[in-house]
Motif scaffolding. Structure first.
Motif, short mmCIF file in Angstrom:
data_model
loop_
_atom_site.label_atom_id
_atom_site.label_comp_id
_atom_site.label_asym_id
_atom_site.label_seq_id
_atom_site.Cartn_x
_atom_site.Cartn_y
_atom_site.Cartn_z
N ASP A 108 43.65 53.55 23.49
CA ASP A 108 44.59 54.64 23.77
C ASP A 108 44.49 55.74 22.72
OD1 ASP A 108 45.62 53.26 25.97
OD2 ASP A 108 47.21 52.31 24.80
N ILE A 109 44.48 55.33 21.46
CA ILE A 109 44.44 56.30 20.36
C ILE A 109 43.10 57.01 20.30
CG2 ILE A 109 44.47 56.52 17.84
CD1 ILE A 109 46.57 54.26 17.80
N ALA A 110 42.02 56.23 20.39
CA ALA A 110 40.69 56.82 20.28
C ALA A 110 40.41 57.79 21.43
CB ALA A 110 39.63 55.72 20.26
N TYR A 111 40.84 57.44 22.63
CA TYR A 111 40.58 58.29 23.80
C TYR A 111 41.35 59.60 23.71
CZ TYR A 111 39.63 59.43 28.68
OH TYR A 111 39.20 60.04 29.84
N LEU A 112 42.60 59.50 23.24
CA LEU A 112 43.45 60.68 23.18
C LEU A 112 43.04 61.63 22.06
CD1 LEU A 112 45.96 62.14 24.28
CD2 LEU A 112 47.34 60.77 22.70
N LEU A 113 42.89 61.11 20.85
CA LEU A 113 42.55 61.96 19.71
C LEU A 113 41.07 62.32 19.68
CD1 LEU A 113 44.61 60.38 16.77
CD2 LEU A 113 45.26 62.22 18.34
N GLY A 114 40.23 61.42 20.16
CA GLY A 114 38.79 61.65 20.10
C GLY A 114 38.31 62.83 20.92
N GLN A 115 39.03 63.15 22.00
CA GLN A 115 38.62 64.28 22.82
C GLN A 115 38.83 65.61 22.10
OE1 GLN A 115 41.14 64.94 26.38
NE2 GLN A 115 42.53 63.40 25.50
N ARG A 116 39.67 65.61 21.07
CA ARG A 116 39.92 66.83 20.30
C ARG A 116 39.09 66.89 19.03
NH1 ARG A 116 45.68 65.89 21.45
NH2 ARG A 116 46.04 65.35 19.27
N ASN A 117 38.84 65.72 18.44
CA ASN A 117 38.10 65.71 17.18
C ASN A 117 37.45 64.33 17.02
OD1 ASN A 117 37.45 65.39 14.33
ND2 ASN A 117 38.70 67.21 13.94
N THR A 118 36.15 64.32 16.89
CA THR A 118 35.41 63.06 16.76
C THR A 118 35.89 62.25 15.57
OG1 THR A 118 33.47 64.10 17.75
CG2 THR A 118 33.09 62.07 16.50
N PHE A 119 36.34 62.94 14.53
CA PHE A 119 36.77 62.28 13.30
C PHE A 119 38.25 62.53 13.03
CE2 PHE A 119 32.25 63.31 12.92
CZ PHE A 119 31.72 62.05 12.73
N ALA A 120 39.05 62.49 14.09
CA ALA A 120 40.48 62.78 13.97
C ALA A 120 41.18 61.85 12.99
CB ALA A 120 41.14 62.69 15.34
N GLN A 201 54.31 60.46 22.67
CA GLN A 201 54.97 60.42 23.97
C GLN A 201 53.98 60.07 25.08
OE1 GLN A 201 56.65 64.39 23.90
NE2 GLN A 201 58.72 63.60 23.53
N HIS A 202 52.78 60.61 24.97
CA HIS A 202 51.75 60.37 25.98
C HIS A 202 51.41 58.88 26.07
CE1 HIS A 202 48.18 61.42 28.42
NE2 HIS A 202 47.60 60.43 27.76
N ILE A 203 51.23 58.26 24.92
CA ILE A 203 50.88 56.83 24.91
C ILE A 203 52.07 55.99 25.33
CG2 ILE A 203 50.19 54.90 23.43
CD1 ILE A 203 48.45 56.87 21.87
N ALA A 204 53.26 56.33 24.83
CA ALA A 204 54.46 55.57 25.19
C ALA A 204 54.68 55.59 26.70
CB ALA A 204 55.68 56.13 24.47
N ALA A 205 54.44 56.75 27.33
CA ALA A 205 54.66 56.88 28.77
C ALA A 205 53.75 55.95 29.56
CB ALA A 205 54.42 58.33 29.20
N LYS A 206 52.56 55.70 29.06
CA LYS A 206 51.64 54.78 29.73
C LYS A 206 52.28 53.39 29.86
CE LYS A 206 47.37 52.20 29.03
NZ LYS A 206 46.17 51.98 28.19
N TYR A 207 53.11 53.04 28.88
CA TYR A 207 53.74 51.72 28.86
C TYR A 207 55.17 51.75 29.41
CZ TYR A 207 49.70 50.38 26.14
OH TYR A 207 48.40 50.13 25.74
N GLY A 208 55.50 52.83 30.09
CA GLY A 208 56.79 52.90 30.76
C GLY A 208 57.96 53.11 29.82
#
Length: 331
Positions: A108-120, A201-208
């Motif tokens: 979840d974290i890698a997919y979300l942050l990685g699209q903005r910065n490879t080394f986020a 919020q984006h990740i939390a929403a995935k888990y309802g």
């Protein structure tokens, strides 16, 4: 105070227990358990069978509950052993769920942050400035600096071939989606807590879960649970020091059974419920929760006059009615 208790043989340990009122119906088996598990570890499981009495504090005159060395009537050695074995299987079930949750959160974290910065994960600007920039007065380090040091330590200790490969082929810094593979649950929880509110919020929403602060507390509490289980610590009736937050009434149906009940939130059952909630999102067809329910319902009966149950774990009345129900998760 100097420690002055002498070493005791296994036979002497057993005699001590018997002198305090514990019944031993099979001395050979009891000695084997003492040899294999150890007196001190088993102490945690026969503690609940001790006699407690009210006494007055000589200084404050306040009445308090004090533990005695004697056991309640009819307490048997096997009562503690069965509780220990129940707790052992409980930890194994919990580890199964936490592995799935930890790996999913890494993605979840890698997919979300990685699209903005490879080394986020190495760039504090990609995180919330207040969360990541908070300074620890004792160390003088920001939260992000402390997390980066932790990550560096995990990287240095890793024996994984992929770490050597990426460093040899691409330089010292691993891209986020590779770096997550050396994180532990604590590193996952800590980075999540530093992320921008919209990202949390984006990740939390995935888990309802609509409240990102609640979700963050869930992940932090599961990290605490992971540490307990990894170190083989007593779990079943533990007083939880890193307690989770709960959403508002009606936001997550099963949570309503715990809202406003501090005694339940201080026990581990609510953490099992959180693990159930999240693992059902990660693996919708899982039967983990059914295996856990079956185990909980096989809580060992006791010979002792003091009767224990999963209520001592913080299980609310009627928990079975929602335990196997569906979870409303986001996309």
């Amino acid at each position: 105070m100097a420690y002055n208790r002498p070493w005791k043989s296994f036979a002497e340990q057993l005699e001590l227990l018997k002198s305090r009122g514990m019944l031993v119906t099979d001395e050979v088996a009891a000695l084997r358990y003492l040899e294999r598990i150890g007196y001190y570890r088993l102490t945690a499981y026969w503690y609940s069978f001790r006699v407690f009495k009210l006494e007055q504090d000589p200084a404050t005159k306040v009445l308090r509950t004090a533990r005695t060395d004697q056991f309640e009537a009819d307490t048997q050695f096997v009562d503690a052993v069965e509780l220990y074995l129940f707790d052992k299987k409980l930890r194994l079930l919990v580890m199964d769920a936490l592995e799935r949750i930890e790996i999913a959160l890494r993605v979840d974290i890698a997919y979300l942050l990685g699209q903005r910065n490879t080394f986020a994960h190495l760039d504090a600007k990609q995180l919330h400035p207040s969360f990541a920039g908070k300074v620890n007065k004792r160390t003088g380090m920001t939260t992000f600096e402390a997390w980066r040091d932790k990550y560096t330590g995990l990287l240095q200790r890793s024996k994984e071939d992929f770490v050597k490969h990426y460093r040899a082929q691409h330089g010292p810094d691993l891209p986020l989606w590779v770096a997550v593979e050396v994180w532990d649950f604590g590193a996952v929880s800590q980075l999540l807590a530093m992320m921008k509110v919209a990202d949390q919020q984006h990740i939390a929403a995935k888990y309802g879960v609509s409240d990102w602060k609640v979700f963050q507390s869930w992940v932090r509490s599961l990290s605490y649970l992971r540490n307990l289980t990894a170190h083989h610590s007593r779990l079943w009736n533990r007083n939880v020091t890193d307690q989770p937050g709960l959403p508002n009434q009606g936001a997550v149906a099963w949570c309503d059974d715990f809202i406003g009940k501090a005694d339940l939130i201080a026990k581990p059952f609510v953490l099992l419920a959180i693990a159930r909630h999240m693992v059902k999102v990660v693996c919708p067809r899982t039967e983990w929760h059914m295996r856990m329910q079956h185990h909980l319902q096989k809580f060992p009966p006791q010979h002792s006059r003091r009767k224990l149950s999963i209520a001592d774990m913080g299980a609310p009345a009627g928990w079975e009615s929602w335990w196997i129900g569906e979870i409303q998760a986001g996309k």
